[in-house]
Motif scaffolding. Sequence first.
Motif, PDB file in Angstrom:
ATOM      1  N   MET A   1      -3.538  -2.980   5.895  1.00 55.75           N
ATOM      2  CA  MET A   1      -3.445  -3.627   7.176  1.00 55.75           C
ATOM      3  C   MET A   1      -3.902  -2.696   8.291  1.00 55.75           C
ATOM      4  SD  MET A   1      -0.663  -6.058   8.520  1.00 55.75           S
ATOM      5  CE  MET A   1      -0.783  -6.795  10.083  1.00 55.75           C
ATOM      6  N   THR A   2      -3.733  -1.397   8.138  1.00 61.33           N
ATOM      7  CA  THR A   2      -4.167  -0.480   9.195  1.00 61.33           C
ATOM      8  C   THR A   2      -5.688  -0.364   9.250  1.00 61.33           C
ATOM      9  OG1 THR A   2      -3.971   1.393   7.707  1.00 61.33           O
ATOM     10  CG2 THR A   2      -2.051   0.866   9.080  1.00 61.33           C
ATOM     11  N   THR A   3      -6.364  -0.600   8.128  1.00 57.74           N
ATOM     12  CA  THR A   3      -7.819  -0.488   8.157  1.00 57.74           C
ATOM     13  C   THR A   3      -8.452  -1.625   8.950  1.00 57.74           C
ATOM     14  OG1 THR A   3      -7.972  -1.669   6.055  1.00 57.74           O
ATOM     15  CG2 THR A   3      -7.931   0.735   5.969  1.00 57.74           C
ATOM     16  N   SER A   4      -7.829  -2.801   8.990  1.00 58.68           N
ATOM     17  CA  SER A   4      -8.399  -3.898   9.764  1.00 58.68           C
ATOM     18  C   SER A   4      -8.132  -3.742  11.258  1.00 58.68           C
ATOM     19  CB  SER A   4      -7.851  -5.239   9.268  1.00 58.68           C
ATOM     20  OG  SER A   4      -6.458  -5.299   9.513  1.00 58.68           O
ATOM     21  N   ARG A   5      -7.092  -3.015  11.650  1.00 58.64           N
ATOM     22  CA  ARG A   5      -6.773  -2.817  13.064  1.00 58.64           C
ATOM     23  C   ARG A   5      -7.606  -1.692  13.673  1.00 58.64           C
ATOM     24  NH1 ARG A   5      -0.809  -1.977  14.118  1.00 58.64           N
ATOM     25  NH2 ARG A   5      -1.473  -2.455  16.240  1.00 58.64           N
TER      26      ARG A   5
ATOM     27  N   PRO B   1     -10.963  -0.797  13.390  1.00 58.15           N
ATOM     28  CA  PRO B   1     -12.207  -1.175  14.076  1.00 58.15           C
ATOM     29  C   PRO B   1     -11.948  -1.963  15.357  1.00 58.15           C
ATOM     30  CG  PRO B   1     -12.425  -1.602  11.739  1.00 58.15           C
ATOM     31  CD  PRO B   1     -10.989  -1.241  11.993  1.00 58.15           C
ATOM     32  N   ALA B   2     -10.931  -2.805  15.374  1.00 55.10           N
ATOM     33  CA  ALA B   2     -10.619  -3.556  16.586  1.00 55.10           C
ATOM     34  C   ALA B   2     -10.147  -2.618  17.694  1.00 55.10           C
ATOM     35  CB  ALA B   2      -9.553  -4.604  16.289  1.00 55.10           C
ATOM     36  N   LEU B   3      -9.388  -1.604  17.344  1.00 53.95           N
ATOM     37  CA  LEU B   3      -8.923  -0.632  18.328  1.00 53.95           C
ATOM     38  C   LEU B   3     -10.088   0.171  18.891  1.00 53.95           C
ATOM     39  CD1 LEU B   3      -6.498   0.681  19.723  1.00 53.95           C
ATOM     40  CD2 LEU B   3      -6.371   2.270  17.801  1.00 53.95           C
ATOM     41  N   ARG B   4     -11.024   0.580  18.022  1.00 54.52           N
ATOM     42  CA  ARG B   4     -12.199   1.320  18.482  1.00 54.52           C
ATOM     43  C   ARG B   4     -13.058   0.461  19.407  1.00 54.52           C
ATOM     44  NH1 ARG B   4     -14.294   4.347  13.030  1.00 54.52           N
ATOM     45  NH2 ARG B   4     -12.599   5.835  12.896  1.00 54.52           N
ATOM     46  N   THR B   5     -13.250  -0.790  19.043  1.00 51.76           N
ATOM     47  CA  THR B   5     -14.051  -1.694  19.866  1.00 51.76           C
ATOM     48  C   THR B   5     -13.391  -1.896  21.224  1.00 51.76           C
ATOM     49  OG1 THR B   5     -14.829  -2.814  17.876  1.00 51.76           O
ATOM     50  CG2 THR B   5     -15.118  -3.970  19.959  1.00 51.76           C
ATOM     51  N   THR B   6     -12.090  -2.076  21.228  1.00 56.45           N
ATOM     52  CA  THR B   6     -11.369  -2.249  22.484  1.00 56.45           C
ATOM     53  C   THR B   6     -11.471  -0.991  23.347  1.00 56.45           C
ATOM     54  OG1 THR B   6      -9.819  -3.722  21.360  1.00 56.45           O
ATOM     55  CG2 THR B   6      -9.132  -2.844  23.482  1.00 56.45           C
ATOM     56  N   ALA B   7     -11.363   0.176  22.739  1.00 55.82           N
ATOM     57  CA  ALA B   7     -11.464   1.431  23.491  1.00 55.82           C
ATOM     58  C   ALA B   7     -12.864   1.602  24.072  1.00 55.82           C
ATOM     59  CB  ALA B   7     -11.112   2.613  22.594  1.00 55.82           C
ATOM     60  N   ARG B   8     -13.890   1.255  23.312  1.00 52.17           N
ATOM     61  CA  ARG B   8     -15.260   1.361  23.809  1.00 52.17           C
ATOM     62  C   ARG B   8     -15.506   0.414  24.970  1.00 52.17           C
ATOM     63  NH1 ARG B   8     -18.159   1.542  17.933  1.00 52.17           N
ATOM     64  NH2 ARG B   8     -17.661   3.710  17.475  1.00 52.17           N
ATOM     65  N   VAL B   9     -15.061  -0.828  24.833  1.00 50.95           N
ATOM     66  CA  VAL B   9     -15.245  -1.807  25.900  1.00 50.95           C
ATOM     67  C   VAL B   9     -14.495  -1.373  27.149  1.00 50.95           C
ATOM     68  CG1 VAL B   9     -14.729  -4.189  26.583  1.00 50.95           C
ATOM     69  CG2 VAL B   9     -15.746  -3.726  24.353  1.00 50.95           C
ATOM     70  N   ALA B  10     -13.282  -0.841  26.970  1.00 52.47           N
ATOM     71  CA  ALA B  10     -12.497  -0.386  28.114  1.00 52.47           C
ATOM     72  C   ALA B  10     -13.173   0.800  28.801  1.00 52.47           C
ATOM     73  CB  ALA B  10     -11.086  -0.011  27.671  1.00 52.47           C
TER      74      ALA B  10
END
Length: 117
Positions: free
Chosen positions: A1-5, A7-16
Motif C-alpha cells: 500500500m505504501t508503494t501506491s502512495r 508516486p502520488a506524494l511525489r506528484t503532489t510535491a512537484r505540482v506544489a
Amino acid sequence: MTTSRRPALRTTARVAAVALSAGLVLAGPPALADVPDGWPTPPSIPLLDGLFIYVFAPLGLVVLIALLVLAPSLARGERLGPEKPGGDQWFGGRRGGPDALESGTPAKESGGASGSW
C-alpha cells in the motif's frame, strides 16, 4: 500500500513546488519607480530605435556567432547536415569516420587483463 502512495506524494510535491514558484513570481508587484525630483525626464525612445536595440542587434549577434562557428566547416566544404539520417556523428574525428582508423595491434600482443609479467 505504501508503494501506491509514494508516486502520488511525489506528484503532489512537484505540482506544489511549481505552483508555489509560479505564484511567487506572479505575485511580485511591478517596480513603480518614478524619476526623482530634480532629475530631467528622460526622452521616450522612438519605435525604430527600440526595435533595433531589443530585436535587430541581438539577432545580428546570434547570426554573427553562428557564422563564426560554421565558417571553418564551410571553408573545408563540408556538408552542414548529417550524411545519413540517424547515422553516427563523430565530432572532431577523421573525415572517413571509424573506417579510417588504423587497425591496432591484436589483443594477444598488447597485454591487458590477459598479459603476462
